[in-house]
Design a protein around this motif. Structure first.
Motif: not given
Length: 224
Positions: A125-151
């Motif tokens: 999805a990032s087409k090899g651009h690591i910067g895009l991976v980092a930006i995507g993780l910044v937004f998605s990780v909080p969602i994953i963390v919130w999900g872990s607290k709910l579980i």
């Protein structure tokens, strides 16, 4: 919509979809920690996991050349699932620092193993651009963390949910093992064998974990 924005949205979507297993691991790993330590374990564990995820994506080309990578990862994940299912309650004498380190270690190691499919998808999805991976993780990780607290909160109210978590991890492990490219020839003439193996792995993990927990609980009741 620009190509970069579309790539970031794809990365976020992939992380959220494939991050459900990671949320289960975070919740399971932190369930024995006192409330004051849980947030620290989640922040440290996910923070280190994100760094490793970015680094591993950067070396994806090398990873693709490693034979039996998914198979080995699946075996390691089975071990993680069993360890998380078994009750390792050491009592009040366990130092909080040791428990925190253990939870962080489990989160990072599990993410390393379980993130292989995630890394492959994100790299595309990032087409090899690591910067895009980092930006995507910044937004998605909080969602994953919130999900872990709910579980985590759900498992405290319904302890039996831990076996659902173990089943999720077992499914991920069985999927990694059966999707290993080097063994696909086994399933060419018998496609149903893949499903049989996956179900067998999941059931075996759950039965083993339940049996060990039952024996331990009976032993503890005998000492009281």
């Amino acid at each position: 919509m620009s190509v970069d924005l579309l790539s970031i949205l794809n990365i976020i979507f992939i992380d959220i979809i494939l991050g459900g297993d990671n949320a289960v691991v975070i919740a399971l790993a932190c369930r024995r920690l006192p409330e004051t330590k849980r947030n620290k374990a989640i922040i440290l564990g996910t923070g280190l996991a994100v760094i490793l995820r970015i680094l591993l994506t950067a070396v994806l080309v090398s990873l693709l050349n490693v034979p039996f990578l998914l198979f080995i990862g699946g075996i390691l994940l089975i071990i993680i699932a069993i360890k998380l299912l078994i009750n390792h309650d050491e009592g009040v004498n366990v130092r909080a620092g040791q428990s925190l380190f253990s939870a962080v270690r489990t989160i990072v190691f599990a993410d390393l193993v379980m993130g292989l499919d995630n890394i492959l998808a994100i790299a595309g999805a990032s087409k090899g651009h690591i910067g895009l991976v980092a930006i995507g993780l910044v937004f998605s990780v909080p969602i994953i963390v919130w999900g872990s607290k709910l579980i985590l909160l759900s498992m405290e109210k319904v302890p039996g949910l831990i076996y659902i978590g173990g089943g999720v991890l077992g499914y991920t492990a069985s999927e990694m093992i059966t999707e290993e490219p080097k063994i696909q020839f086994i399933f060419e003439n018998n496609p149903h064998l893949q499903h049989i193996i996956m179900i067998s792995i999941i059931v075996s993990i759950l039965i083993f974990g339940w049996t060990v927990n039952t024996i331990k609980n009976r032993g503890q009741e005998g000492h009281t």
